[in-house]
Design an enzyme around this catalytic site. Structure first.
Site, short mmCIF file in Angstrom:
data_model
loop_
_atom_site.label_atom_id
_atom_site.label_comp_id
_atom_site.label_asym_id
_atom_site.label_seq_id
_atom_site.Cartn_x
_atom_site.Cartn_y
_atom_site.Cartn_z
N SER A 70 0.80 -1.22 0.00
CA SER A 70 0.00 0.00 0.00
C SER A 70 0.84 1.28 0.00
CB SER A 70 -0.94 -0.07 1.21
OG SER A 70 -1.81 1.01 1.25
N ASP A 290 -1.53 1.43 -3.76
CA ASP A 290 -2.33 0.35 -4.33
C ASP A 290 -3.77 0.81 -4.63
OD1 ASP A 290 -3.02 0.55 -1.66
OD2 ASP A 290 -3.41 -1.58 -1.41
N GLU A 382 -12.11 6.03 6.49
CA GLU A 382 -11.11 6.42 7.48
C GLU A 382 -10.66 7.82 7.08
OE1 GLU A 382 -8.97 2.48 8.97
OE2 GLU A 382 -8.43 2.97 6.93
N ALA A 383 -10.20 8.60 8.08
CA ALA A 383 -9.78 9.97 7.78
C ALA A 383 -8.72 9.98 6.67
CB ALA A 383 -9.25 10.63 9.04
N PRO A 511 -1.83 0.76 19.82
CA PRO A 511 -0.72 0.19 19.05
C PRO A 511 -1.10 0.11 17.58
CG PRO A 511 -1.87 -1.53 20.30
CD PRO A 511 -2.53 -0.22 20.65
N GLY A 513 -1.38 -1.36 13.86
CA GLY A 513 -1.46 -2.72 13.34
C GLY A 513 -0.56 -2.93 12.14
N THR A 514 0.06 -1.86 11.65
CA THR A 514 0.90 -2.01 10.44
C THR A 514 2.35 -1.61 10.66
OG1 THR A 514 0.33 0.22 9.72
CG2 THR A 514 -1.05 -1.56 8.90
N ARG A 519 0.59 4.72 18.18
CA ARG A 519 0.13 5.99 17.61
C ARG A 519 -0.54 6.84 18.69
NH1 ARG A 519 1.10 5.30 12.36
NH2 ARG A 519 0.47 3.34 11.38
P1 NG1 Z 1 -2.50 1.34 11.84
O1 NG1 Z 1 -1.06 1.19 11.48
O2 NG1 Z 1 -3.09 0.14 12.57
O3 NG1 Z 1 -2.77 2.65 12.51
C1 NG1 Z 1 -3.07 2.22 9.37
C2 NG1 Z 1 -4.12 3.29 9.33
C3 NG1 Z 1 -5.48 2.61 9.25
C4 NG1 Z 1 -5.55 1.65 8.08
C5 NG1 Z 1 -4.34 0.71 8.08
C6 NG1 Z 1 -4.27 -0.17 6.85
C7 NG1 Z 1 -4.16 5.46 10.46
C8 NG1 Z 1 -4.05 6.20 11.74
N1 NG1 Z 1 -4.08 4.12 10.53
O4 NG1 Z 1 -3.33 1.38 10.46
O5 NG1 Z 1 -6.46 3.59 9.17
O6 NG1 Z 1 -5.66 2.34 6.86
O7 NG1 Z 1 -3.12 1.44 8.18
O8 NG1 Z 1 -3.61 0.38 5.78
O9 NG1 Z 1 -4.31 6.09 9.40
ZN ZN Z 2 -3.66 1.23 0.23
#
Ligand code: NG1
Ligand code: ZN
Length: 556
Positions: A70, A290, A382-383, A511, A513-514, A519
């Protein structure tokens, strides 16, 4: 049963030796599948090919495997699985993905046997059935080899695959959905995807007032993040012919993927992609690598940059659909689904001014999408620009009824027809930047609303997003859609104490997820106060949750 698909894993996994698990590497199937430096991923890809066959067998449907990271830098890559009507891999199978990903050969056989035993019909000797996997990849240099590893896994378990090569993530979701719905969601090909979108767009735009042309120029410029969205937009435009003109920049011909461009760069920095000279009166948008995120922006007379983020796109879509429902006299509820990162002003505007039902859910499209499926009409974004609108079957049936009822007034039927085309235009499987772009263009035209007017509907509360590195981010647990920390003890109370020192403020931590990060998000009356609060909370995380390295410094 296919000869290689026995309950006991006596099959030789022909390619397994080529994909050993490097020592010291464990990974978790997170918010968006696996993501890591590409060099650490071949063994994961092979194992996800194996898992895809098992999942296809379990669900008795086609599974999609997308190779992408992504908006991450070019050096990273990743993989995610999709199933059913284009949904993400079932949450209950994420643990299998995680444990298979680091299983060495012997362990791999044991785990595959166990999963195989759980598959429905595993004991029967039914005739050969093929388990089919669709593979897609983004434009990263590493993607081709990694997609090959996926297909090696698929064939090792006797599955078949179709490699679509370069596709956007939402296109692969669409292909999976259309395969698994026997074409009900559209024809299972890229041609089917483009035809569906372009026909719906043209039908909607046929009702719009003609837009004034700007001689020798394009009203819309799209930043393709040097990713797969750019060539796919070119293909889409060839179906749209003269009904939409878009200038594409960062089309991958020279620049680096997501480098100083793309939706993430624009959102985080609230600035234009490098090299873009923005002009007043023009409209700009950015995709991510992506093409599942979309953001719009423009500059005013004074040259000030304004971002129309996922919250505002979501507001536009909710207004448009609410308006059509009223015109069509259909008493359905529009619900808007947000995460805690949605700007507080957007939530207030949606609830108080538009009188809509608004829900806050944990981060991750899988939560938003699942909730949206329960709604009459579920608008979720999502924002950061990832989102879509789901139309319930009950709604679509009623829409079709009104469209065909010649006893109804023309305006009512026209509104129902527009609702129908909107449901065809917006990707029902997942957030899709190309489909969302067409939807935004059509909705602005049909509402006769300019982008600056959409922007001005409400004023964002100043906010700040920061990251803090800790020893183990999983030690932080949260509740209330991630807005409140439950562990470590004392952290939530300390955050609240800080929030009280600022006006109209809120803050939360979770925490990622990526990324291996925690955060921190803060909102407050002024930018200075939001920056200060975010810094104070980041310090608390560092002190109370095992911060690594130097304490976070104040942003200036
Ligand atoms: P994480 O890393 O879990 O905050 C981020 C984005 C999510 C979502 C995922 C998947 C923020 C704050 N977080 O997740 O909204 O898009 O990546 O790509 O933008
Ligand atoms: Zn993407």
């Amino acid at each position: 049963m296919h000869p290689r698909m026995r309950v006991e894993m006596d099959t030789e996994l022909q390619h397994a030796d080529a994909y050993p698990v490097p020592s010291g590497i464990t990974m978790e199937y997170g918010t968006a599948g696996f993501r890591a430096p590409a060099c650490n991923l071949p063994h994961v890809m092979y194992r996800m090919g194996l898992l895809a066959v098992l999942r296809a067998r379990y669900t008795r449907g086609v599974i999609g495997v997308m190779v992408t990271a992504s908006h991450n830098p070019e050096e990273d890559n990743g993989v995610k699985l999709m199933e059913g009507l284009g949904d993400m891999l079932s949450v209950s199978w994420e643990k299998h993905a995680t444990s298979l990903a680091s299983a060495q050969l012997g362990e791999l056989r044991t785990q595959l046997s166990a999963l195989l035993r759980d598959c429905p019909g595993s004991e029967s000797s039914s005739p050969v059935q093929k388990y089919h996997v669709l593979i897609g990849q983004d434009t990263r240099a590493s993607s081709k080899v990694l997609a090959q590893a996926v297909s090696d896994g698929v064939t090792d378990l006797g599955g078949t695959f179709k490699d679509f090569g370069l596709v956007t993530t939402p296109q692969l979701h669409y292909l999976v959905a259309s395969h698994n719905s026997d074409g009900l969601m559209g024809e299972p090909s890229l041609d089917g995807y483009y035809r569906k979108l372009s026909e719906a767009y043209k039908a909607l735009m046929a009702q719009a007032k003609p837009q004034p042309k700007i001689e020798g120029s394009y009203p819309l410029t799209m930043d393709g993040a040097n990713g797969v969205g750019a060539p796919k937009m070119v293909e889409l435009l060839s179906y749209l012919k003269s009904s939409l003109a878009v200038k594409i920049i960062n089309n991958g011909e020279s620049g680096k993927l997501n480098h100083e461009c793309g939706a993430d760069y624009v959102k985080i920095g609230r600035r234009a992609p490098k090299g873009l000279q923005m002009l007043e009166g023009r409209i700009y948008c950015s995709l991510d690598g992506d093409a599942d995120r979309l953001l719009y922006y423009f500059v005013d007379k004074s040259g000030t940059f304004h971002l129309v983020d996922g919250d505002k796109i979501s507001t536009l879509m909710a207004i448009f659909i609410q308006h059509l429902l009223k015109e069509a006299q259909l008493p359905f509820q529009v619900s808007v689904l947000q995460t805690a990162y949605a700007n507080g002003s957007s939530t207030r505007y949606l609830k108080d001014t538009l009188q809509l039902q608004v829900y806050c859910l944990p981060t991750g499209v899988k939560y938003l999408h699942t909730k949206a499926k329960e709604c009459d009409i579920g608008v979720y974004f999502e924002a950061n620009g990832h989102g879509t609108v789901l139309f319930g079957k009950r709604v679509l049936d009623k829409v079709a009824e009104v469209m065909q009822d010649s006893s109804k007034p023309e305006t009512q039927r026209a509104a129902a027809t527009q609702l129908y085309h909107t449901s065809q235009l917006i990707n029902q499987a997942v957030g899709d930047a190309l489909s969302d772009l067409l939807a935004v263009e059509a909705m602005l035209s049909l509402l006769d609303l300019s982008l600056p007017q959409l922007y001005a509907l409400y004023t964002d509360i100043p906010s700040r997003l920061l990251k803090v590195k800790v020893i183990d981010r999983q030690q932080i647990t949260t509740t209330d859609a991630e807005r409140s920390v439950t562990h470590p003890e004392g952290l939530q109370a300390a955050i609240e104490e800080r929030v009280h020192h600022h006006l109209q403020a809120r803050a939360f931590v979770r925490p990622s997820g990526t990324e291996d990060m925690v955060r921190v998000y803060a909102e407050s009356k002024t930018q200075e106060s939001a920056d200060c609060l975010a810094h104070e909370v980041a310090l608390l995380v560092h002190r109370l949750a095992g911060g690594v390295g130097e304490e976070p410094r104040a942003t200036t």
